[in-house]
Design an enzyme around this catalytic site. Structure first.
Site, PDB file in Angstrom:
ATOM      1  N   CYS A  40     -34.753  75.134  70.925  1.00 62.00           N
ATOM      2  CA  CYS A  40     -34.169  74.138  70.634  1.00 62.00           C
ATOM      3  C   CYS A  40     -34.435  72.925  71.685  1.00 62.00           C
ATOM      4  CB  CYS A  40     -32.415  74.283  70.343  1.00 62.00           C
ATOM      5  SG  CYS A  40     -32.036  72.798  69.633  1.00 62.00           S
ATOM      6  N   ASP A 311     -35.429  60.321  68.383  1.00 58.95           N
ATOM      7  CA  ASP A 311     -34.471  61.783  68.389  1.00 58.95           C
ATOM      8  C   ASP A 311     -35.203  62.591  69.452  1.00 58.95           C
ATOM      9  OD1 ASP A 311     -32.866  63.943  67.308  1.00 58.95           O
ATOM     10  OD2 ASP A 311     -34.596  64.672  66.315  1.00 58.95           O
ATOM     11  N   CYS A 352     -58.755  59.701  73.934  1.00 58.46           N
ATOM     12  CA  CYS A 352     -58.334  59.278  72.550  1.00 58.46           C
ATOM     13  C   CYS A 352     -58.842  58.083  71.867  1.00 58.46           C
ATOM     14  CB  CYS A 352     -56.628  59.128  72.656  1.00 58.46           C
ATOM     15  SG  CYS A 352     -56.168  60.575  72.896  1.00 58.46           S
ATOM     16  N   CYS A 355     -62.220  58.941  70.302  1.00 58.23           N
ATOM     17  CA  CYS A 355     -62.346  60.025  69.452  1.00 58.23           C
ATOM     18  C   CYS A 355     -62.432  59.552  67.894  1.00 58.23           C
ATOM     19  CB  CYS A 355     -61.002  60.740  69.327  1.00 58.23           C
ATOM     20  SG  CYS A 355     -60.854  62.093  68.336  1.00 58.23           S
TER      21      CYS A 355
END
Length: 403
Positions: A40, A311, A352, A355
């Site tokens: 967690c 979050d 990236c 890519c």
């Protein structure tokens, strides 16, 4: 966050208006939980955020009302989705959520549909909870990591015992009351080795409305977590905890499950990752923030009213406001939050940007960008090799299928 099918209504007062829409994960009990999962990422927030010791920690009735009022008033859409997370939100008790429904009715404008979802470990879910969920059309997210021997390895109670039996009891109750629910499976270093066993168990035994997967990527060092500016979110290179899924495991897991889903369950079983792959190959944006080009659309609200950029970024460096001082909408659409969202795009390393599958990933979640790319630049996603594996696997099939 539960992936939902949005209801489109025809409400006169919203016609022709630009939508003001955002989503918050409300955590009215914060990181307090009745089980102790090894992986967690949120339980340690009790220390980080200085939760009061020895006291019940929850969002007060006054603050809860302020949150609900601000959340509804901050959006001019025909549907307002409330998401209730923790910790374990059912620890607040049924009366707390009955009050939530009362307050939503109090502040909802005529013609606006209020929708609720709740993420739970299932331990406290009984007939009374299920009656409430059904009565008020709550969509339930249930955390389960596969069959008993896989689920119990990391998802234990405070005494160190597995929680599988209680979760399966919750499954029986939800089904008996005809409550719509999704499963959320954390793919870790153990269950990733059993993709078909996990998927078939979820599909055939648990049989939820939706099957969601999330990769467990846990950095060992809080100190190396992030560097943040208006230009970029760049985690420093870091090792991962032992329960983190390996990149090749993640790629193999998705590939095996995708093939099973395509062969037997296409159009019948809802798996958000796979359904989004089809959309992205058609040139549409992902409905999942992790695979979108920007993020920051899902803020997190703590019990004391503090608001964090995401979050996964409940950290003092990413606090963007408090609803006691400023309205939730002003926080959600603030320059600081917008900078956070666009930083995902700006921080992509050279590898990236070169890519061919950038359109399908956009570097995935910034919290997982803990590696250097082949040019030595920071910000490569830890799971890049796994994502490449699944994208290569589905590319030709989807291009033929969508031709």
């Amino acid at each position: 966050m539960i992936e939902r099918n949005h209801v489109s209504l025809s409400v006169p007062q919203f016609r022709g208006k630009a939508h003001s829409k955002f989503q918050a994960l409300a955590k009215p009990i914060g990181a307090i939980c009745n089980i102790n999962c090894d992986y967690c990422y949120y339980l340690d927030k009790q220390q980080l955020l200085a939760y009061p010791k020895g006291e019940a920690y929850r969002m007060t009735d006054e603050l809860l009302e302020r949150y609900i009022r601000q959340y509804i008033q901050g959006q001019n859409t025909e549907e307002v989705i409330f998401s209730w997370h923790g910790g374990e939100p059912t620890l607040l008790g049924l009366g707390y959520f009955e009050r939530i429904v009362e307050l939503q009715k109090k502040y909802a404008p005529q013609g606006v549909k209020i929708v609720n979802d709740i993420q739970t470990n299932g331990v406290l879910v009984d007939d009374k909870w299920c009656h409430f969920f059904k009565q008020h059309d709550f969509f339930v997210g249930l955390s389960i990591d596969g069959p008993e021997h896989l689920h119990n390895h990391y998802r234990k109670n405070r005494s160190g015992r597995g929680t599988f039996e209680k979760v399966m009891r919750a499954v029986e109750k939800l089904k008996a009351h005809k409550v719509r629910f999704a499963t959320l499976t954390c793919v870790n270093n153990l269950n990733a080795n059993h993709p078909l066993e996990v998927y078939r168990f979820l599909r055939d035994i648990v049989a939820p409305t939706q099957i969601q997967f999330i990769p467990v990527v846990d950095s060992n060092e809080e100190a190396s977590w992030l560097r943040y500016s208006e230009a970029a979110i760049i985690p420093a290179p870091s090792a991962t905890a032992r329960w983190s899924v390996e990149p090749k495991q993640w790629g193999a897991f998705l590939t095996k499950v995708f093939d099973e889903w395509m062969a037997h369950d296409f159009g019948r079983v809802h798996v958000p990752y796979f359904e989004n792959f089809f959309g992205m190959w058609m040139g549409k944006p992902s409905t999942m923030c992790t695979l979108n080009d920007i993020c920051g659309k899902g803020i997190a609200v703590e019990p004391n009213g503090d608001v964090y950029a995401c979050d996964h970024y409940v950290h003092r460096d990413f606090k963007v406001g408090n609803i006691n001082d400023k309205s939730l909408a002003d926080i959600a659409f603030s320059k600081q939050q917008m900078a956070f969202g666009f930083a995902k795009q700006k921080a992509l390393p050279k590898q990236c940007n070169e890519c061919q599958y950038r359109f399908a990933c956009y570097g995935e979640c910034p919290k997982n960008r803990i590696k250097n790319d082949r040019y030595g630049n920071p910000g490569l996603n830890y799971l890049c090799e796994g994502w490449q594996q699944i994208f290569h696997h589905i590319d030709q099939l989807l291009r033929i299928y969508l031709r």
